[in-house]
Design a protein around this motif. Structure first.
Motif, PDB file in Angstrom:
ATOM      1  N   ARG A 276       0.833  -1.196   0.000  1.00 37.58           N
ATOM      2  CA  ARG A 276       0.000   0.000   0.000  1.00 37.58           C
ATOM      3  C   ARG A 276       0.878   1.261   0.000  1.00 37.58           C
ATOM      4  NH1 ARG A 276      -4.049   1.017   4.958  1.00 37.58           N
ATOM      5  NH2 ARG A 276      -4.784  -1.021   4.233  1.00 37.58           N
ATOM      6  N   GLY A 278       1.236   5.670  -0.033  1.00 37.03           N
ATOM      7  CA  GLY A 278       0.689   6.745   0.797  1.00 37.03           C
ATOM      8  C   GLY A 278      -0.672   7.218   0.357  1.00 37.03           C
ATOM      9  N   ALA A 279      -0.938   7.195  -0.932  1.00 36.25           N
ATOM     10  CA  ALA A 279      -2.225   7.677  -1.444  1.00 36.25           C
ATOM     11  C   ALA A 279      -3.249   6.573  -1.635  1.00 36.25           C
ATOM     12  CB  ALA A 279      -1.998   8.403  -2.771  1.00 36.25           C
ATOM     13  N   ASP A 280      -2.871   5.324  -1.342  1.00 32.03           N
ATOM     14  CA  ASP A 280      -3.784   4.186  -1.547  1.00 32.03           C
ATOM     15  C   ASP A 280      -4.786   4.080  -0.412  1.00 32.03           C
ATOM     16  OD1 ASP A 280      -2.449   3.498  -3.868  1.00 32.03           O
ATOM     17  OD2 ASP A 280      -1.117   2.087  -2.864  1.00 32.03           O
ATOM     18  N   THR A 281      -6.009   3.700  -0.770  1.00 28.18           N
ATOM     19  CA  THR A 281      -7.062   3.543   0.245  1.00 28.18           C
ATOM     20  C   THR A 281      -7.165   2.109   0.749  1.00 28.18           C
ATOM     21  OG1 THR A 281      -8.704   3.207  -1.492  1.00 28.18           O
ATOM     22  CG2 THR A 281      -8.405   5.465  -0.680  1.00 28.18           C
TER      23      THR A 281
END
Length: 466
Positions: A276, A278-281
């Motif tokens: 994952r 930093g911008a992944d949900t």
């Protein structure tokens, strides 16, 4: 998973006389076979696609070490950890170690034949971990404490009533018979496991050297939940599953679903790359890939190396008249059907699967439908030759074949012998022209009458007509 392949004959006999199993196996003929035919016809130029798939798999296997090293480099660069497992024990030790080092208590699994091959569930449970299969078919089998009987439809040997009774017993709920209601019941039981698991384990239909990605192809959403919800994702797969590029993957993804289930594409095609960001949900905090050898290098170096092209579509078993009649459990290990008749002896030893190379009519239905053109009958024939060379065949059969071979090298004696045999069989058939009992071939005449020949050999009849 215990190997019981040497019980093939007895299991085949039992399964042929099991009316419930025979009813369940009809699904292969009425669904998988016609669905594949329709999908192939709709595509059009399917033979060039098969040739392209064969070329891609051959290219990957020819430089397997190079592509595996490239995969490790790319996967590591994206935050994954790649592990190398020489055998089944190694694979189980690695996965169990990952779980222990991270304080894992509950594991959810997507369908993985390699995990079945190495006995991963047993190893994890022996280490005190809770393991929950989340593919519907695999979940049913886990409740029933049974092994898969098909690599795509693992619970194809069961009918609806059996599953209804199983759910009522294990879920302590009212018995349901509606398929939708049964699926919802399973979904409601499994959902808390997805949300409470520390680790997800999946297989990989393919791994991509170019990007360090793993790809899973499923018809259920459980695969995506297993790979994205838990904080740790472990993908376990055979070393032969590597493909060079994403473009190569796209070709194989046209072949796989059409050959397996007759679909243009499956409901879910998931390409997992790295951890994952930093911008992944969603996505895992840790991504581990376990590359399993377990006999594959040995297979690659031998005369059966074409078998490593297999993309596990199940087309060979779906079209095999033997599999259609006896089902997957008869083969006694993870891989059933024609593919299993080659892989099982290769992985567990020919002496532990003596009957499997002979569990085929050599009609070549399997070879005709194989999406990557594996010459399955030829490979089974090589295993049969190896059985003769190593004395794994009964002495009576070896002696009979040696006698036949000697006669074939002496044409006059051969002609006399076959002429005498033809006349004897005609007499044995009597007025009906049917042989009810033929002791040397009791397997043929035990359940059917054998037509008696006309009393003359083919050569005699041919000479008379010409």
């Amino acid at each position: 998973m215990q190997v019981t392949s040497n019980q093939f004959r007895q299991k085949a006999h039992d399964n042929l006389n099991d009316p419930t199993l025979q009813r369940a196996l009809k699904l292969v003929k009425v669904k998988f076979v016609p669905n594949r035919a329709a999908a192939v016809a709709e595509f059009g130029a399917f033979e060039p696609l098969r040739e392209a798939g064969k070329e891609i798999r051959n290219r990957a296997l020819a430089d397997l070490d190079v592509y595996l090293e490239r995969f490790e480099q790319e996967a590591t660069a994206r935050g994954a950890v790649v592990h190398w497992a020489e055998d089944a024990q190694d694979a189980c030790r690695i996965v169990t170690g990952i779980a222990r080092n991270n304080g894992v208590k509950k594991i959810v699994k997507s369908k993985s034949m390699v995990s079945e091959e190495v006995g991963l569930n047993d190893a994890l449970e022996a280490a005190g971990l809770e393991v929950v299969e989340t593919d519907l078919g695999e979940y049913i089998l886990q409740l029933a404490q049974e092994a898969p009987s098909h690599i795509v439809a693992p619970v194809i040997h069961k009918v609806r009533d059996q599953i209804s009774e199983l759910f009522a017993e294990k879920h302590h709920a009212p018995r349901k018979t509606d398929i939708g209601a049964l699926c919802r019941e399973a979904r409601e039981v499994l959902r808390p496991h997805f949300l409470g698991a520390d680790m997800g384990i999946s297989g990989a239909n393919f791994i991509v050297a170019e990007t360090g990605s793993t790809c899973i192809v499923t018809n259920e959403g459980n695969g995506r939940m297993v790979t994205t919800l838990p904080r740790i994702h472990v993908a376990i797969t055979g070393i032969e599953k590597v493909v060079p590029t994403l473009e190569d993957l796209s070709v194989l993804l046209r072949l796989l679903p059409r050959s397996a289930t007759g679909q243009t594409i499956t409901n879910y095609v998931s390409v997992n790359t790295g951890v994952r960001g930093g911008a992944d949900t969603d996505g895992p905090e840790q991504f581990h890939v376990v590359l399993v050898d377990n006999g594959r290098s040995r297979l690659l170096a031998g005369e059966l190396k074409d078998m490593l092209r297999c993309i596990r579509c199940s087309a060979c078993m779906n079209h095999c008249p033997v599999y259609q009649a006896v089902g997957g459990h008869t083969y006694g290990w993870v891989y059933p059907g024609p593919m299993g008749s080659i892989l099982t002896p290769s992985f567990v030893g020919l002496e532990n699967a003596v009957d499997l190379p002979n569990a085929a009519t050599l009609c070549n239905q399997c070879g005709v439908v194989c999406p990557v053109k594996i010459p399955l009958p030829d490979l089974m024939r090589k295993l049969r030759e190896r059985q003769m060379e190593t004395g794994l065949k009964p002495w009576s059969e070896r002696a009979a074949l040696r006698l036949w071979g000697w006669l074939a090298r002496h044409p006059r004696l051969y002609a006399l012998g076959t002429a005498a045999g033809a006349r004897f069989l005609k007499l044995l058939g009597g007025r009906e022209g049917l042989i009810h009992r033929l002791p040397p071939a009791a397997g043929w005449t035990g359940g059917r009458d054998f037509p008696a020949p006309p009393g003359k050999t083919f050569r005699e009849l041919y000479q008379k007509e010409n």
